[in-house]
Design a protein around this motif. Structure first.
Motif, PDB file in Angstrom:
ATOM      1  N   LEU A 178       0.829  -1.208   0.000  1.00  0.00           N
ATOM      2  CA  LEU A 178       0.000   0.000   0.000  1.00  0.00           C
ATOM      3  C   LEU A 178       0.859   1.253   0.000  1.00  0.00           C
ATOM      4  O   LEU A 178       0.565   2.244  -0.684  1.00  0.00           O
ATOM      5  CB  LEU A 178      -0.922   0.007   1.221  1.00  0.00           C
ATOM      6  N   LEU A 179       1.953   1.227   0.793  1.00  0.00           N
ATOM      7  CA  LEU A 179       2.853   2.372   0.830  1.00  0.00           C
ATOM      8  C   LEU A 179       3.515   2.613  -0.528  1.00  0.00           C
ATOM      9  O   LEU A 179       3.730   3.754  -0.938  1.00  0.00           O
ATOM     10  CB  LEU A 179       3.935   2.159   1.892  1.00  0.00           C
ATOM     11  N   GLN A 180       3.834   1.532  -1.227  1.00  0.00           N
ATOM     12  CA  GLN A 180       4.551   1.648  -2.494  1.00  0.00           C
ATOM     13  C   GLN A 180       3.635   1.859  -3.692  1.00  0.00           C
ATOM     14  O   GLN A 180       4.113   2.164  -4.784  1.00  0.00           O
ATOM     15  CB  GLN A 180       5.399   0.388  -2.708  1.00  0.00           C
ATOM     16  N   ASP A 181       2.333   1.689  -3.499  1.00  0.00           N
ATOM     17  CA  ASP A 181       1.392   1.850  -4.601  1.00  0.00           C
ATOM     18  C   ASP A 181       1.148   3.334  -4.847  1.00  0.00           C
ATOM     19  O   ASP A 181       0.648   4.048  -3.964  1.00  0.00           O
ATOM     20  CB  ASP A 181       0.062   1.156  -4.260  1.00  0.00           C
ATOM     21  N   PRO A 182       1.481   3.864  -6.040  1.00  0.00           N
ATOM     22  CA  PRO A 182       1.241   5.295  -6.300  1.00  0.00           C
ATOM     23  C   PRO A 182      -0.233   5.681  -6.163  1.00  0.00           C
ATOM     24  O   PRO A 182      -0.540   6.820  -5.824  1.00  0.00           O
ATOM     25  CB  PRO A 182       1.730   5.467  -7.749  1.00  0.00           C
ATOM     26  N   ALA A 183      -1.131   4.734  -6.397  1.00  0.00           N
ATOM     27  CA  ALA A 183      -2.560   5.047  -6.306  1.00  0.00           C
ATOM     28  C   ALA A 183      -2.954   5.463  -4.886  1.00  0.00           C
ATOM     29  O   ALA A 183      -3.886   6.248  -4.702  1.00  0.00           O
ATOM     30  CB  ALA A 183      -3.387   3.849  -6.761  1.00  0.00           C
ATOM     31  N   THR A 184      -2.248   4.932  -3.866  1.00  0.00           N
ATOM     32  CA  THR A 184      -2.556   5.314  -2.487  1.00  0.00           C
ATOM     33  C   THR A 184      -2.355   6.799  -2.282  1.00  0.00           C
ATOM     34  O   THR A 184      -3.198   7.498  -1.711  1.00  0.00           O
ATOM     35  CB  THR A 184      -1.673   4.523  -1.509  1.00  0.00           C
ATOM     36  N   TRP A 185      -1.221   7.312  -2.748  1.00  0.00           N
ATOM     37  CA  TRP A 185      -0.893   8.721  -2.549  1.00  0.00           C
ATOM     38  C   TRP A 185      -1.686   9.616  -3.493  1.00  0.00           C
ATOM     39  O   TRP A 185      -2.008  10.750  -3.160  1.00  0.00           O
ATOM     40  CB  TRP A 185       0.610   8.921  -2.714  1.00  0.00           C
TER      41      TRP A 185
END
Length: 400
Positions: free
Chosen positions: A80-87
């Motif tokens: 989740l931290l590495q997924d650009p969609a989260t940010w």
């Protein structure tokens, strides 16, 4: 107008939790890598953000860009931290908070200002003196009656702005959602590659299965008949001088075996590529299917041209399998087939009035149709509530 104001209010409500959720994510994200309470808070915050983003995607029909998640709590949190969609979701939520509040303020404020301007002379007459709760417009109307009447055309202009502004504000929110909540060009390319890889693998598997079927049919059918034919001819050759009657019987049996083998070979060839499809095109082939059906079939064929041979073949076998499934499993009394050539795609619909409950996960027939269509980037949609009716909608790209 009222609907647009309601949609603005809903957009503001979706964005309201932004400050709290953003603070929660920023505070818990560093602790997430170490686990513990930070992991729980981060997961909960991201889950809520994704739910809010999902609501906005559903409102404006934006596809979801999320990566597939690994198993395990800690690997999932790191993903989740590495997924650009989260940010990107967080950036959208913060922007939606500002846009939503501003949209509601502008959308409702313009109508309030327009109403005050339109009624300025009346307000001046009803409230000739100052009170502690005067509308803002009275700051002008108390100065002179002429100024109060000049505010009336201003109110007319504000009505026009108030009528147009919600649509423009919603369009801004739509553009923001598509820019931040939709998949990026890189994500779309990656998804396309994955889809292409999966569909091509399915096509290869389907081709291999088809070849195995042909080999099995040849081995168990025509080949056996031809071996028996050769043996009968050989036996007849040995006894023809000594026992002509037996030889005649053997030759008659060989003739029957040859006829059966020929019929099986014709059926096999028809299963690979029906001659009627090559001769009369998809429309003629579908008409032949309907005529040979044990259940009455209504046709609505809107085909003005011949399609490419691979597309016609895929469409024909998808329709044939759909018809066979309806006859075999639905208990239908009537079936309707609709085929529409929409220039860049072929839309095929098979409806029956049977018992319903069709599920691609419970049988190989619908899965086979989906695999066959996916090899051409086609799609299959199933609508089959319990009790019926069942409707299969198949779309197949067929650009000229």
């Amino acid at each position: 107008m009222t609907r647009d104001l309601g949609r603005l209010a809903l957009g503001a409500a979706i964005g309201l939790p932004a400050p709290l959720l953003l603070a929660l994510v920023l505070l818990s994200a560093p602790a997430t890598l170490l686990g513990g309470l930070g992991l729980v808070l981060f997961a909960a915050a991201v889950w809520l953000v994704r739910r809010l983003a999902g609501l906005q995607r559903d409102r404006f029909e934006v596809p979801r860009p999320y990566r597939s998640m690994p198993s395990g709590v800690l690997p999932r949190a790191r993903a989740l931290l590495q997924d650009p969609a989260t940010w990107r979701d967080l950036a959208w939520l913060l922007s939606q908070f500002a846009l939503g509040v501003a949209g509601v303020a502008v959308g409702f404020g313009l109508w309030q200002a327009a109403l005050q301007c339109l009624t300025a002379p009346l307000l001046r007459a009803l409230l000739p003196g100052r009170t502690g709760f005067d509308p803002a417009v009275l700051e002008f109307t108390h100065r002179s009656a002429a100024l109060a009447w000049l505010l009336v055309p201003v109110g007319v202009g504000l009505v026009f702005l108030a009528y147009r502004a919600p649509g423009l504000l919603l369009e801004t929110q739509t553009r923001l959602a598509r820019a931040l909540l939709g998949p990026t060009a890189k994500a779309r390319l990656s998804a396309s590659v994955e889809h292409l890889t999966a569909t091509r693998a399915a096509a290869v598997d389907a081709s291999a299965a088809e070849l195995r079927r042909i080999e099995r049919d040849l081995h168990d059918g025509a080949q056996v008949r031809l071996v028996a034919l050769r043996m009968n001819i050989g036996l007849a050759e040995h006894v023809i001088d000594a026992d002509p009657d037996t030889a005649k019987a053997l030759m008659a049996e060989a003739k029957a075996s040859a006829g059966t083998a020929l019929a099986e070979l014709r059926d096999l060839v028809r299963g690979i590529h029906p001659p009627v499809l090559a001769d009369r095109g998809l429309a003629g082939a579908v008409q032949a299917l309907a005529l040979s059906s044990a259940v009455p079939v209504g046709l609505d064929l809107r085909l003005e041209r011949r399609l490419s041979a691979p597309v016609e073949s895929a469409a024909y076998f998808a329709l044939a399998e759909s018809l066979a499934n309806a006859i075999r499993h639905s208990g239908a009394g009537t079936i309707r087939i609709i085929v529409i050539d929409e220039v860049h795609r072929l839309t095929m619909t098979v409806c029956d009035d049977g018992r319903g409950g069709a599920d691609a996960g419970k049988g190989t027939g619908l899965q086979g149709i989906r695999r066959r269509l996916s090899a051409f980037d086609g799609t299959l949609r199933i609508a089959s509530p319990a009790g019926g009716p069942t409707t299969l909608t198949m779309r197949l790209p067929c650009a000229s």
